[in-house]
Design a protein around this motif. Structure first.
Motif, PDB file in Angstrom:
ATOM      1  N   MET A  71      46.666  52.987  45.181  1.00  0.00           N
ATOM      2  CA  MET A  71      45.822  52.158  44.327  1.00  0.00           C
ATOM      3  C   MET A  71      44.345  52.428  44.602  1.00  0.00           C
ATOM      4  O   MET A  71      43.532  52.531  43.678  1.00  0.00           O
ATOM      5  CB  MET A  71      46.168  50.681  44.538  1.00  0.00           C
ATOM      6  N   ALA A  72      43.993  52.545  45.890  1.00  0.00           N
ATOM      7  CA  ALA A  72      42.607  52.862  46.242  1.00  0.00           C
ATOM      8  C   ALA A  72      42.209  54.224  45.690  1.00  0.00           C
ATOM      9  O   ALA A  72      41.078  54.421  45.220  1.00  0.00           O
ATOM     10  CB  ALA A  72      42.439  52.836  47.759  1.00  0.00           C
ATOM     11  N   GLY A  73      43.144  55.183  45.749  1.00  0.00           N
ATOM     12  CA  GLY A  73      42.877  56.506  45.186  1.00  0.00           C
ATOM     13  C   GLY A  73      42.602  56.446  43.701  1.00  0.00           C
ATOM     14  O   GLY A  73      41.702  57.129  43.187  1.00  0.00           O
ATOM     15  N   LEU A 118      39.860  46.951  52.101  1.00  0.00           N
ATOM     16  CA  LEU A 118      39.955  45.778  52.958  1.00  0.00           C
ATOM     17  C   LEU A 118      41.411  45.376  53.170  1.00  0.00           C
ATOM     18  O   LEU A 118      41.819  45.001  54.281  1.00  0.00           O
ATOM     19  CB  LEU A 118      39.178  44.608  52.342  1.00  0.00           C
ATOM     20  N   GLU A 119      42.207  45.463  52.116  1.00  0.00           N
ATOM     21  CA  GLU A 119      43.628  45.118  52.219  1.00  0.00           C
ATOM     22  C   GLU A 119      44.339  46.060  53.174  1.00  0.00           C
ATOM     23  O   GLU A 119      45.260  45.650  53.899  1.00  0.00           O
ATOM     24  CB  GLU A 119      44.268  45.179  50.828  1.00  0.00           C
ATOM     25  N   LEU A 120      43.936  47.327  53.206  1.00  0.00           N
ATOM     26  CA  LEU A 120      44.573  48.293  54.104  1.00  0.00           C
ATOM     27  C   LEU A 120      44.389  47.904  55.568  1.00  0.00           C
ATOM     28  O   LEU A 120      45.261  48.189  56.402  1.00  0.00           O
ATOM     29  CB  LEU A 120      43.990  49.691  53.866  1.00  0.00           C
ATOM     30  N   LEU A 121      43.280  47.248  55.884  1.00  0.00           N
ATOM     31  CA  LEU A 121      43.034  46.840  57.265  1.00  0.00           C
ATOM     32  C   LEU A 121      44.025  45.777  57.729  1.00  0.00           C
ATOM     33  O   LEU A 121      44.230  45.588  58.932  1.00  0.00           O
ATOM     34  CB  LEU A 121      41.602  46.308  57.406  1.00  0.00           C
ATOM     35  N   SER A 159      34.248  50.088  41.729  1.00  0.00           N
ATOM     36  CA  SER A 159      33.740  50.035  43.104  1.00  0.00           C
ATOM     37  C   SER A 159      34.289  48.816  43.836  1.00  0.00           C
ATOM     38  O   SER A 159      34.699  48.894  45.003  1.00  0.00           O
ATOM     39  CB  SER A 159      32.211  50.007  43.113  1.00  0.00           C
ATOM     40  N   GLU A 160      34.314  47.664  43.131  1.00  0.00           N
ATOM     41  CA  GLU A 160      34.842  46.453  43.748  1.00  0.00           C
ATOM     42  C   GLU A 160      36.340  46.582  44.005  1.00  0.00           C
ATOM     43  O   GLU A 160      36.852  46.109  45.040  1.00  0.00           O
ATOM     44  CB  GLU A 160      34.558  45.249  42.852  1.00  0.00           C
ATOM     45  N   ALA A 161      37.057  47.196  43.062  1.00  0.00           N
ATOM     46  CA  ALA A 161      38.492  47.384  43.251  1.00  0.00           C
ATOM     47  C   ALA A 161      38.769  48.265  44.456  1.00  0.00           C
ATOM     48  O   ALA A 161      39.682  47.991  45.258  1.00  0.00           O
ATOM     49  CB  ALA A 161      39.101  47.996  41.993  1.00  0.00           C
ATOM     50  N   PHE A 216      46.715  40.057  45.982  1.00  0.00           N
ATOM     51  CA  PHE A 216      45.833  41.224  46.056  1.00  0.00           C
ATOM     52  C   PHE A 216      45.993  42.109  44.826  1.00  0.00           C
ATOM     53  O   PHE A 216      45.003  42.544  44.220  1.00  0.00           O
ATOM     54  CB  PHE A 216      46.130  42.037  47.321  1.00  0.00           C
ATOM     55  N   SER A 217      47.246  42.388  44.456  1.00  0.00           N
ATOM     56  CA  SER A 217      47.483  43.281  43.311  1.00  0.00           C
ATOM     57  C   SER A 217      46.916  42.707  42.029  1.00  0.00           C
ATOM     58  O   SER A 217      46.316  43.428  41.221  1.00  0.00           O
ATOM     59  CB  SER A 217      48.980  43.553  43.155  1.00  0.00           C
ATOM     60  N   GLU A 218      47.108  41.400  41.825  1.00  0.00           N
ATOM     61  CA  GLU A 218      46.559  40.766  40.627  1.00  0.00           C
ATOM     62  C   GLU A 218      45.040  40.917  40.591  1.00  0.00           C
ATOM     63  O   GLU A 218      44.454  41.248  39.562  1.00  0.00           O
ATOM     64  CB  GLU A 218      46.941  39.282  40.590  1.00  0.00           C
ATOM     65  N   THR A 219      44.398  40.686  41.735  1.00  0.00           N
ATOM     66  CA  THR A 219      42.936  40.819  41.802  1.00  0.00           C
ATOM     67  C   THR A 219      42.515  42.261  41.554  1.00  0.00           C
ATOM     68  O   THR A 219      41.570  42.526  40.800  1.00  0.00           O
ATOM     69  CB  THR A 219      42.436  40.360  43.181  1.00  0.00           C
ATOM     70  N   PHE A 220      43.226  43.176  42.178  1.00  0.00           N
ATOM     71  CA  PHE A 220      42.890  44.593  42.040  1.00  0.00           C
ATOM     72  C   PHE A 220      42.978  45.033  40.578  1.00  0.00           C
ATOM     73  O   PHE A 220      42.047  45.652  40.047  1.00  0.00           O
ATOM     74  CB  PHE A 220      43.836  45.425  42.906  1.00  0.00           C
ATOM     75  N   PHE A 221      44.095  44.729  39.910  1.00  0.00           N
ATOM     76  CA  PHE A 221      44.275  45.184  38.529  1.00  0.00           C
ATOM     77  C   PHE A 221      43.280  44.517  37.586  1.00  0.00           C
ATOM     78  O   PHE A 221      42.804  45.134  36.628  1.00  0.00           O
ATOM     79  CB  PHE A 221      45.710  44.938  38.069  1.00  0.00           C
TER      80      PHE A 221
END
Length: 492
Positions: free
Chosen positions: A58-60, A41-44, A33-35, A19-24
């Motif tokens: 990270m979302a912030g 979604l990860e928070l769920l 917006s996608e990040a 997830f982190s790799e995708t996010f960064f």
């Protein structure tokens, strides 16, 4: 490393998950917006408080870069609430520091300062760069409140050789702002030149480009000290940028720069349309009224001789609450005083909207007896000197305006459009005061002020570059004794 990955470093987790790799990667591609969607979604699927706090942070970040401080604030608050005193201090420090930055960006300065204080308390001291970043953020907030000495103390000395280019550039930015705000013209020119040199060499690098505000400050100083043609090409190049990947504050400054250029080129309606678009975005997306854009609307209408349109447009922004009497003028603070001044300067307000005029004047009378930025103070007292009914009160506030002007005029570095009105704006209060004093038979005082007005006219024609650095101007404070003695008289 990417600045986004740097921001995540040392937050109590080893390695990076899928997830982190995708996010960064999304953040680096400016797909904010996608990040944000990926983080939410990860928070769920996340149970642990520590991991949830990290992902909320990270979302912030993604929401902040997207220009949604409302969403960003919610995520930072959630991250902070999931971290207790015994949790990783490094993660707590980063969350609190970033939370404060977003609050400051949204105009909530008192709350931002609280978060900075909390961050300072939990700072483990293991990351000097992060500690210096917090100091610069605190300095920016204090600068915004004209607390110059405190801002300088918070900023500290220039980072040593181990600092990154971005960190050194950020320090230069705040040092330039300090020199500009305190009237140190020589230092401002040297720092502006250094900022532009760094930008010319490294402006395409993300860690420099995201601090575009430094370049805007340098161009403003050079426009005054060297003339507008010297910076015109650079200003137009910056104004053409779409602002993606920049903070809300930086994007706002770019928008104001575009508006300035439109107005300078005679495109008044286009400038007003741009302002309206920005105001709608702030109100609908960020849930607050952007004071800089509202007062910019007043300035443009004033320059175009269309001041009568301001009240109706402001009433539309407030959904009709301004003219209905429901608008909370009594809640306006010193920070929003420029809005109050624009309302009270609207032509015909006293006759057409007497209740609004009365409420606004009463609130302004209350505000001028509190600590106030020096530039706003002289404008407020000058306005009171021209609109109050009691002659003694008119003279009193007109003289206060002249005294404040005599202390501040030489320290002002104004953007080009403001410079064009420098002489007119600053001499008008003297002319009003002299007229009032002569009318009251106080000829000696009138002659003294007339002589001072002549000096002001001369000063306005002297290049700022030739002036000696000026001492810091503290916000004007009226003593409690004077307040008790004069407010009843002035408010009659």
């Amino acid at each position: 490393m990417s600045p986004f990955r740097d921001a995540s470093a040392g937050q109590g987790h080893s390695g990076l998950s899928e997830f982190s790799e995708t996010f960064f990667s999304l953040m680096e591609e400016k797909k904010f917006s996608e990040a944000l969607e990926r983080a939410e979604l990860e928070l769920l699927q996340t149970d642990g408080s520590i991991e949830a706090a990290r992902i909320h942070h990270m979302a912030g970040n993604a929401a902040w870069y997207r220009g949604r401080p409302d969403i960003s604030t919610r995520h930072y608050a959630a991250a902070s609430s999931r971290l207790g005193d015994d949790d990783d201090p490094t993660l707590r420090f980063v969350v609190l520091s970033d939370y404060g930055l977003v609050l400051f960006d949204a105009g909530r300065r008192d709350e931002a300062l609280e978060q900075y204080d909390l961050a300072e308390e939990v700072d483990p001291g293991t990351n000097p760069t992060a500690t210096r970043t917090l100091s610069r953020r605190r300095a920016a907030l204090l600068l915004d409140e004209s607390r110059h000495r405190e801002a300088e103390a918070a900023l500290g000395p220039r980072p040593d050789g181990g600092a990154s280019k971005g960190e050194d550039f950020a320090w230069l930015n705040y040092k330039l702002l300090l020199a500009e705000r305190t009237g140190d013209i020589d230092a401002a020119q040297v720092l502006a030149t250094e900022v532009r040199d760094v930008w010319d060499a490294h402006g395409d690098e993300p860690e420099i480009f995201e601090k575009i505000g430094a370049m805007l400050s340098a161009l403003r100083v050079d426009a005054i000290l060297r003339g507008e043609p010297f910076v015109r090409d650079a200003i137009e190049t910056l104004a053409a940028h779409d602002g993606s990947g920049l903070s809300l504050t930086a994007r706002s400054r770019l928008d104001l720069l575009r508006i300035e250029l439109l107005q300078a080129n005679g495109a008044t309606d286009a400038a007003l349309d741009r302002i309206d678009q920005a105001i709608r975005t702030f109100v609908d997306v960020h849930d607050h009224l952007p004071l800089d854009f509202v007062t910019a609307r007043w300035d443009i209408l004033h320059q175009a001789g269309r001041e009568d349109e301001f009240i109706s447009s402001l009433d539309d922004m407030s959904d009709g609450h301004l003219l209905s009497g429901d608008f909370p003028l009594e809640d306006l603070t010193n920070e929003t005083c420029p809005l109050l001044l624009a309302i009270l300067q609207s032509p015909g307000l006293k006759d057409q909207q007497p209740r609004l005029f009365e409420r606004g004047t009463k609130r302004l009378l209350e505000l001028v007896f509190e600590d106030m930025d020096a530039e706003v103070y002289w404008r407020a007292t000058a306005l009171l000197g021209s609109v109050l009914d009691v002659p003694a009160s008119q003279i009193f506030f007109s003289k206060l305006a002249c005294a404040a002007l005599a202390r501040t005029s030489a320290t002002a570095i104004d953007f080009p459009a403001s410079r064009r009105t420098f002489l007119r704006d600053r001499v008008a209060p003297f002319e009003n005061a002299v007229s009032l004093l002569y009318g009251a038979g106080r000829l000696h005082e009138g002659r003294d002020l007339a002589a001072l007005a002549t000096d002001m006219r001369h000063e306005a024609t002297v290049s700022l570059a030739t002036r000696a650095p000026q001492p810091q101007i503290e916000p004007w404070t009226v003593t409690q004794h004077a307040q008790q003695e004069l407010l009843p008289n002035a408010a009659r």
